[in-house]
Design a protein around this motif. Structure first.
Motif, short mmCIF file in Angstrom:
data_model
loop_
_atom_site.label_atom_id
_atom_site.label_comp_id
_atom_site.label_asym_id
_atom_site.label_seq_id
_atom_site.Cartn_x
_atom_site.Cartn_y
_atom_site.Cartn_z
N UNK A 121 0.84 -1.20 0.00
CA UNK A 121 0.00 0.00 0.00
C UNK A 121 0.88 1.25 0.00
N UNK A 122 1.94 1.23 0.80
CA UNK A 122 2.86 2.37 0.82
C UNK A 122 3.49 2.56 -0.56
N UNK B 113 -4.36 -8.67 -6.32
CA UNK B 113 -5.37 -8.29 -7.31
C UNK B 113 -5.45 -6.78 -7.46
N UNK B 114 -5.39 -6.07 -6.32
CA UNK B 114 -5.45 -4.61 -6.37
C UNK B 114 -4.24 -4.05 -7.13
N UNK C 273 -7.14 -9.33 -16.16
CA UNK C 273 -7.40 -10.77 -16.13
C UNK C 273 -6.60 -11.45 -15.02
N UNK C 274 -5.36 -11.02 -14.85
CA UNK C 274 -4.54 -11.57 -13.76
C UNK C 274 -5.12 -11.19 -12.40
N UNK C 275 -5.64 -9.96 -12.30
CA UNK C 275 -6.28 -9.54 -11.05
C UNK C 275 -7.49 -10.40 -10.77
N UNK D 72 -12.24 -6.44 -5.29
CA UNK D 72 -13.34 -6.75 -6.21
C UNK D 72 -13.96 -5.46 -6.73
N UNK D 73 -14.14 -4.50 -5.81
CA UNK D 73 -14.77 -3.23 -6.16
C UNK D 73 -13.90 -2.43 -7.13
N UNK D 74 -12.60 -2.37 -6.83
CA UNK D 74 -11.68 -1.61 -7.68
C UNK D 74 -11.59 -2.21 -9.08
N UNK D 75 -11.52 -3.54 -9.16
CA UNK D 75 -11.45 -4.19 -10.47
C UNK D 75 -12.72 -3.93 -11.27
N UNK D 76 -13.88 -4.06 -10.61
CA UNK D 76 -15.15 -3.80 -11.30
C UNK D 76 -15.21 -2.35 -11.81
N UNK D 77 -14.67 -1.42 -11.02
CA UNK D 77 -14.68 -0.01 -11.41
C UNK D 77 -13.82 0.21 -12.65
N UNK D 78 -12.61 -0.31 -12.67
CA UNK D 78 -11.72 -0.13 -13.82
C UNK D 78 -12.27 -0.84 -15.06
#
Length: 868
Positions: free
Chosen positions: A532-533, A571-572, A581-583, A606-612
Motif C-alpha cells: 500500500x505504501x 489483485x489490487x 485478467x490476472x487480477x 473486487x470493487x476496484x477491479x469492477x470499477x476499472x
C-alpha cells in the motif's frame, strides 16, 4: 454425510451395514472416545494410518505437514488448512488404486483438530472416489461438520420395536411388560434390547428417570456391578485407555495384579470384545464402566496405565494418565503437562495444548504460576479458534492473584478475544487500549494490528488520526528498528505529516520489506501494507514485487490465514497496472481459499477491479454487500466510484464521490492516493477546476519527493488538465512519455484518451483521431470497457466508428474453470493447480475435461495456444 441421532439409536449399525455392502473398497475407520484427551490429530492419525505410505506421492509441503502432525518428523506447526489439503491429497492418492470409504464414529468425542481437517476434506472431495461418513449425537456438538449433507436417524415405530424384540428372541414377556418396554425405550433399538434383557414378570424395575440415555447407562452400570471385583477393575482400566491397545492393557493389568481370567466375565456378558483391539459393545457401556468406578479406582487405573505407557513413544499419553492419577497439586506433573503443551503447539494442536495447560494449572501448587498457565491455556484456546472457551479461562485466571505482567496479559487477552469474535471498530479500539502497559516491542505490534485494521474503514471522521497521535505519544521509536517498527512509523507519518515529510519514512519501510522478502523463510505478514505504501508513492515496481512475493511466501509456507488477504492485495496491484485478467485470477483464487476455510474477506479489490473494467453490475453487487456492514464506511468505495463514473462519463457523480474521499482524508482517514488523479479529471470535466487544485498540488509534492515515472506522469497529466491554454500540449506529451516507461497500461491508455479529447476540443481532429484510436485499442486490450466506450464516443465525434467486439469464447467458462485454464496454460501441473484451489488432482482433471469440451479443444498444447 453426517449421520445424527441419540445414543443407541442405531447410527453405527446403519453405517456398519452400509460399509459391509461395499465390495472391493478400502474402508478406513476411527472412533472418538469420551474420555480421550485432546491429543492433536489423534482421530485423524487413527483413520489415515493404513494409507500413510501414499504421503510419498504428495508435494513436499503437504508431506511435511503430515509428518509433523503425526509425529513422524520435525517441522513448524502447519496451518490447519494445509493439513486438510494434505489429507485430501493423501486420500485422493489412495483412491487412485481403490475407492476409499472413511468413517468417523462418535465424532463429537474426536479431537477438534481432526474434525477440522476431515470436514475440510469432506467439503472438497469433488471428483475423487472417496466417501466420508461421520456419526454424532447432535449437530451442535460438531460445528465443523454442520455444512455437510445430513441424515437424522429416528426411533422405531411401536410395531417395528416389537419386530426387533422378536428377532432378538427377547419377546417372551407378557404383553403388558412388552408394552412397557416399548414405551420406555421410545423407539431406541439399544434400549429395547437392554430393557428386555433384564425385564421380569413384574415389569422394569431398572428403568430410571433422565431419559433413554440415562436409563441405558444405568442399565449398563447394573450389569457391570454384578461382575466380580477384578472384572470391574479391568473394565475401568479399559474405559480409561482410549486406544483399545490390548498389549498396553495387559501390561497395565499386570501392574494391578490382574490377569486374562479377570477379563472373561465381561466378554461373556457381551459388554466388551477383546481381539487385536479391545472395544466396548457401546460407548454408553464405556461411560458406565468409568463412571461406576469411584475416584480412588479411577486414579489407580490411570496410574497403572501411566506405568505401562512408554515415555519414549507416547510421552504425552503417559503424562495425561499421570495427571489423572493424582488428586492433589503436584508441580512435577504440572511441569510435565506444560512440556506436553509445547509439543502439541509444535504440531499445530492448539486445542490440545490448551487442554494440557488447563490440567497443568489445576495441578500447580503456586497460585501466581497457576494464573500464568491459565493465561497460556487461554491464548492456546484462542489460537485454536475457540474464543468463548478462551474467555472462560481468562475469567478463571482473574480469580487468582495476578502480578503486574499478568494484569496486562488479562487485558490484552480480553481485547484479543473480542477482536477475534467481532472484528468491529470498538473491539479494535479496545485492542489498542490493551497495548498500554505492555513491553514496548509487544505494544508496537498490537498498535500496528489495531491501526492497520482501522485503515480501510471508519465509523467517524478523524478516528484514525487520533489513534495515530496516541500511538506516537505512547510508544517511543525503537532503536534499532525492526521491519514492523519501520512499517508502523511509516503508517503514522503518512497519516500525520505532509507527503514530502512522510515519503522518506515510507520509502525506508518499503526497502526494508523488499530486503526481507528475498529470503526463502521470510515472514509474509504485513507485506501487503508495504505494498500500500508503494502504491501511495507511485512505485509500481515495488508494489508488484511485494504483492507477488507475499503470495509466493504464503503458498510456500502454507500460511493460509494470510493467503486470501495477500491474493486480494495482489489483485489490487494488478488492477492498478492494467492486468485485469490476472487480477481476476487472484480474486478467484482468494475466493477458493475463503470457500475452503469457511471465511469471508473484505471486497475492496473486487470493487476496484469492477470499477476499472466498467462492470456496473458487479460493482453494484459488491457495493450492496458493503452497505449491509452497518456503522462502517469504506473509503475505498469513494475512490472506486470515482474511477467507475469517470469511465462512464458521469463526471458529476465521480466528483461528488471523490470530494467525500478528500474530505475523509483531510479529517485523518486513509484513502489510497490514486483518488487525487481521478478528482482532478472529474473537477475539470464538470467545469469546477478549483476543486482539483489541492489534489494537483499534492501530486506535485509527491512527484518532487518520489520522482518515479508514475508520480511524475500523474503530476504532468493533472497540470495538463488544469492548463486552460495551448501549453497543455507539452504537458500531455510529457505525461504520456512518462507513463510509457511504466508498467501502467491502463494509466498510459487513459493519458492518451485525455490527450485525444483535448486535441479534439482544440480542433486538431486528425491528431485527435490517431490518439483516440490508439487509446481505444489499448483500453480494449486491457479490458477497461467503460473507458473504451468513452474513447469510442470520442472517435464517433471525429467521424470514426470502431467495429463491434467479437464474443470471447472464454465467456462460456465458469470462474473456477477459467482459473484452471489459465494456470494449466501457463505450464502449471495438475497437482500444483489442485493445491491452489484446495481440491484434488482428480477434480482438476474433471475441470479440464469441461474446459476442453466448451472450447472445442483436446489438449493442454491447444490451451496454451489460446494465449490466456
Amino acid at each position: 454425510m453426517l449421520v445424527v441421532g441419540g445414543a443407541g439409536i442405531g447410527k453405527s449399525t446403519l453405517v456398519g451395514a452400509a460399509v459391509e455392502s461395499l465390495d472391493g473398497w478400502r474402508v478406513l475407520r476411527a472412533s472418538g472416545v469420551e474420555f480421550e484427551s485432546e491429543l492433536p490429530y489423534a482421530a485423524l492419525h487413527q483413520l489415515c494410518a493404513p494409507v500413510l505410505e501414499y504421503r510419498r506421492e504428495l508435494p513436499a509441503t503437504q508431506r511435511l505437514a503430515l509428518d509433523t502432525v503425526f509425529g513422524l518428523g520435525a517441522g513448524a506447526a502447519p496451518d490447519p488448512m494445509l493439513v486438510g489439503l494434505a489429507v485430501l491429497s493423501l486420500l485422493g492418492a489412495a483412491a487412485q488404486d481403490v475407492a476409499v470409504c472413511c468413517v468417523l464414529d462418535d465424532a463429537q468425542w474426536s479431537d477438534r483438530a481432526s474434525r477440522q481437517a476431515l470436514a475440510f476434506v469432506a467439503r472438497r472431495i469433488g471428483a475423487d472416489r472417496v466417501v466420508m461418513v461421520f456419526t454424532a449425537r447432535e449437530v451442535d456438538a460438531v460445528p465443523e461438520l454442520d455444512r455437510l449433507p445430513r441424515l437424522a436417524v429416528a426411533g422405531l415405530a411401536a410395531s417395528e420395536a416389537l419386530d426387533l424384540l422378536r428377532m432378538s428372541a427377547l419377546a417372551n414377556h407378557d404383553a403388558p411388560v412388552l408394552e412397557r418396554i416399548v414405551a420406555e425405550a421410545d423407539g431406541n433399538p439399544l434400549a429395547l434390547v437392554e430393557f428386555a434383557r433384564d425385564a421380569d414378570p413384574l415389569g422394569l424395575p431398572n428403568v430410571v428417570t433422565g431419559g433413554v440415555q440415562g436409563a441405558l447407562e444405568a442399565q449398563f452400570t447394573r450389569r457391570i456391578l454384578r461382575l466380580p471385583a477384578g472384572t470391574r477393575l479391568v473394565m475401568a482400566l479399559a474405559a480409561a485407555e482410549p486406544l483399545g491397545d490390548i498389549m498396553l492393557l495387559r501390561r497395565a493389568m499386570t501392574v494391578l495384579g490382574l490377569d486374562a481370567a479377570d477379563l472373561t466375565p465381561a466378554e461373556e456378558d457381551g459388554l466388551l470384545v477383546a481381539g487385536p483391539c479391545l472395544h466396548f459393545r457401546h460407548p454408553l457401556a464405556r461411560s458406565a464402566a468409568y463412571r461406576s468406578a469411584d475416584a480412588r479406582t479411577r486414579r489407580q487405573v490411570h496410574a497403572a496405565l501411566a506405568e505401562a505407557t512408554s515415555a519414549d513413544t507416547a510421552a504425552d499419553r503417559r503424562t495425561w494418565h499421570r495427571a489423572n492419577a493424582v488428586a492433589v497439586p503436584d508441580e512435577s506433573i504440572a511441569a510435565e503437562l506444560e512440556r506436553s503443551a509445547c509439543r502439541a503447539r509444535e504440531r499445530g494442536g492448539f486445542a490440545a495444548a490448551s487442554a494440557f495447560l488447563e490440567r497443568s494449572a489445576q495441578l500447580t501448587p503456586d497460585a501466581s504460576r497457576r494464573t500464568g498457565r491459565l493465561l497460556s491455556a487461554a491464548r492456546a484456546r484462542l489460537k485454536s479458534g475457540a474464543p468463548e472457551a478462551a474467555r472462560e479461562l481468562v475469567n478463571q485466571a482473574r480469580q487468582g492473584p495476578p502480578g503486574t505482567a499478568d494484569r496486562a496479559e488479562l487485558r490484552l487477552l480480553d481485547a484479543m478475544i473480542d477482536y477475534h469474535v467481532a472484528r468491529s471498530i470498538p473491539a479494535t479500539l479496545a485492542l489498542a487500549d490493551a497495548a498500554d502497559g505492555l513491553e514496548p516491542d509487544q505494544a508496537r505490534e498490537i498498535y500496528l494490528e489495531a491501526f492497520a485494521s482501522l485503515m480501510f474503514s471508519i465509523d467517524e471522521p478523524g478516528r484514525l488520526r487520533r489513534l495515530a497521535l496516541r500511538i506516537q505519544e505512547r510508544v517511543p521509536r525503537r532503536r534499532p528498528p525492526r521491519v514492523v517498527d519501520l512499517l508502523l512509523d511509516a503508517l503514522l507519518a503518512q497519516n500525520l505529516l505532509p507527503v514530502d515529510q512522510a515519503a522518506p519514512e515510507m520509502r525506508r519501510a518499503i526497502e526494508a520489506f523488499q530486503d526481507q522478502a528475498r529470503a526463502s523463510d521470510a515472514n509474509p505478514w504485513w507485506m501487503e501494507r508495504a505494498c500500500v505504501l508503494s502504491a501511495d508513492l507511485c512505485d509500481e515496481v515495488a508494489m508488484e514485487q511485494l504483492t507477488d512475493r507475499q503470495v509466493e511466501l504464503a503458498r510456500a509456507q502454507g500460511a493460509y490465514a494470510i493467503l486470501p488477504h495477500a491474493l486480494r492485495f495482489q489483485a489490487a496491484a494488478r488492477t492498478m497496472v492494467g492486468r485485469f485478467d490476472d487480477a481476476a485470477a487472484s480474486i478467484i483464487e482468494a475466493r477458493a481459499v475463503d470457500e475452503a476455510a469457511g471465511t469471508t474477506n473484505l471486497l475492496g479489490s473486487d470493487l476496484t477491479l469492477a470499477a476499472w473494467r466498467g462492470d456496473t453490475e458487479r460493482f453494484g453487487e459488491v457495493r450492496e454487500v458493503l452497505r449491509h456492514w452497518d456503522g462502517v464506511e469504506y473509503t475505498a468505495v469513494f475512490h472506486a466510484t470515482g474511477v467507475l463514473c469517470n469511465g462512464l462519463g458521469d463526471y458529476q457523480a465521480a466528483l461528488d464521490a471523490l470530494l467525500v474521499a478528500r474530505d475523509r482524508q483531510q479529517q485523518g482517514s486513509y484513502v489510497v492516493s490514486g483518488f487525487h488523479s481521478e478528482l482532478v479529471e472529474a473537477a475539470v470535466r464538470t467545469r469546477r477546476p478549483e476543486e482539483g487544485k489541492l489534489s494537483a498540488a499534492w501530486l506535485e509534492d509527491l512527484a518532487r519527493v518520489s520522482p518515479t515515472s508514475w508520480a511524475v506522469g500523474a503530476n504532468l497529466l493533472a497540470q495538463a488538465l488544469l492548463e486552460p491554454g495551448l501549453g497543455a500540449h507539452e504537458l500531455y506529451i510529457g505525461a504520456i512519455d512518462r507513463f510509457a516507461h511504466t508498467r501502467l497500461r491502463g494509466h498510459y491508455a487513459r493519458a492518451r484518451l485525455l490527450y485525444g479529447e483535448w486535441l479534439r476540443s482544440v480542433g486538431r481532429r486528425a491528431e485527435a483521431r490517431m490518439e483516440l484510436r490508439a487509446a481505444h485499442e489499448l483500453l480494449k486490450t486491457v479490458g477497461a470497457r467503460a473507458f473504451c466506450d468513452r474513447a469510442a464516443r470520442e472517435l464517433a465525434a471525429v467521424d470514426e466508428h470502431p467495429g463491434a467486439d467479437e464474443t470471447d469464447p472464454l465467456n462460456a467458462l465458469t470462474e473456477r474453470e477459467l482459473l484452471v485454464a489459465r494456470r494449466a496454460a501457463s505450464g502449471m501441473g495438475t497437482k500444483e493447480v489442485a493445491a491452489l484451489l484446495f481440491v484434488s488432482p482428480r477434480t482438476v482433471d474433471a475441470h479440464l475435461r469441461n474446459i476442453y469440451r466448451k472450447l472445442g479443444i483436446t489438449s493442454r498444447r491447444q490451451l496454451r495456444e489460446l494465449q490466456l
